[in-house]
Design an enzyme around this catalytic site. Sequence first.
Site, PDB file in Angstrom:
ATOM      1  N   ASP A 188      -0.260  -8.475   2.819  1.00 41.08           N
ATOM      2  CA  ASP A 188       0.046  -8.759   1.355  1.00 41.08           C
ATOM      3  C   ASP A 188      -0.680  -7.512   0.764  1.00 41.08           C
ATOM      4  O   ASP A 188      -1.807  -7.858  -0.116  1.00 41.08           O
ATOM      5  CB  ASP A 188      -0.353  -9.893   0.915  1.00 41.08           C
ATOM      6  CG  ASP A 188       0.046 -10.204  -0.545  1.00 41.08           C
ATOM      7  OD1 ASP A 188       0.800  -9.576  -1.157  1.00 41.08           O
ATOM      8  OD2 ASP A 188      -0.343 -11.082  -1.171  1.00 41.08           O
ATOM      9  N   ASN A 193      -5.414  -7.404  -3.861  1.00 44.91           N
ATOM     10  CA  ASN A 193      -5.969  -7.663  -2.900  1.00 44.91           C
ATOM     11  C   ASN A 193      -6.988  -6.705  -2.503  1.00 44.91           C
ATOM     12  O   ASN A 193      -7.321  -6.641  -1.096  1.00 44.91           O
ATOM     13  CB  ASN A 193      -5.158  -8.356  -1.598  1.00 44.91           C
ATOM     14  CG  ASN A 193      -4.272  -9.584  -2.031  1.00 44.91           C
ATOM     15  OD1 ASN A 193      -5.055 -10.320  -2.700  1.00 44.91           O
ATOM     16  ND2 ASN A 193      -3.230  -9.732  -1.657  1.00 44.91           N
TER      17      ASN A 193
END
Length: 261
Positions: A188, A193
């Site tokens: 992801d 992130n």
Amino acid sequence: MAAAVAGHGWVRADGGASDAAVYCLQGQGAAPDLYLKHGVEAAAADIADEMARLRWLAPYLPVPAVRQFARAADPEQAWLLMTAMPGTTASAVLEANPALGPAVVDALAAFLRRLHAVPVRDCPFDAGHALRLAQARQRIDGGLVDADDFDAERTGWTAEQVWAALHGCLPLAPDLADLADLVVTHGDFSLDNILMHEGAIAGCIDVGRAGVADRYQDLAIVWRSLGELDASLQQRLLRAYGIVDADQGKLQFYLLLDELF
């Protein structure tokens, strides 16, 4: 975990698509800041997956250190206590100063090359498209897919329509037995992130989907994130990563697959 979190201030962390509850534990004095994730049932399994991957990735990449982990059976619950990492998300950096786009993209490409250079033979986690298709089917059947969160070009679609479009993209390559393009992926690799500190990548978070997969799993997610800001950054990312002619079929497949998670 009571002793480890004693004296910390608690703030519920908002954002993200996880079903887990996330708390920022603010240390007092010399005590470090921590993050705590808590999840029930499916979210508990996701937290256990993240814990295992954090521990495995630690020698290779800057990731949060696991301080403690606990799991209970009735009802199924999990708690993951981690160190906080320095920095700000790449998305927040670009939102505050869009002019930094080229520098951020170059740093992202360098970090992604570093991740994808981790030896595949050493990775115990499978994140290939066959496994993720099976997981996606389970999520559809369990009513866990949020169609309201689909990308703009799929507004109004159902999960079944995404599923059908996914299979329209298969096979991904003429020879599915060809392992040449398999790497260790984040799973992801979005701008939310990736943490940046003083102009460099400080590390990555939310690694619960990490494992061996096609490199386009990561490229597609960050490619989409950058396209929401400036299409020119997408091409810069591919060039900086080392791709001259992107496989549009793979990009489309992994973007469709991500809709179901």
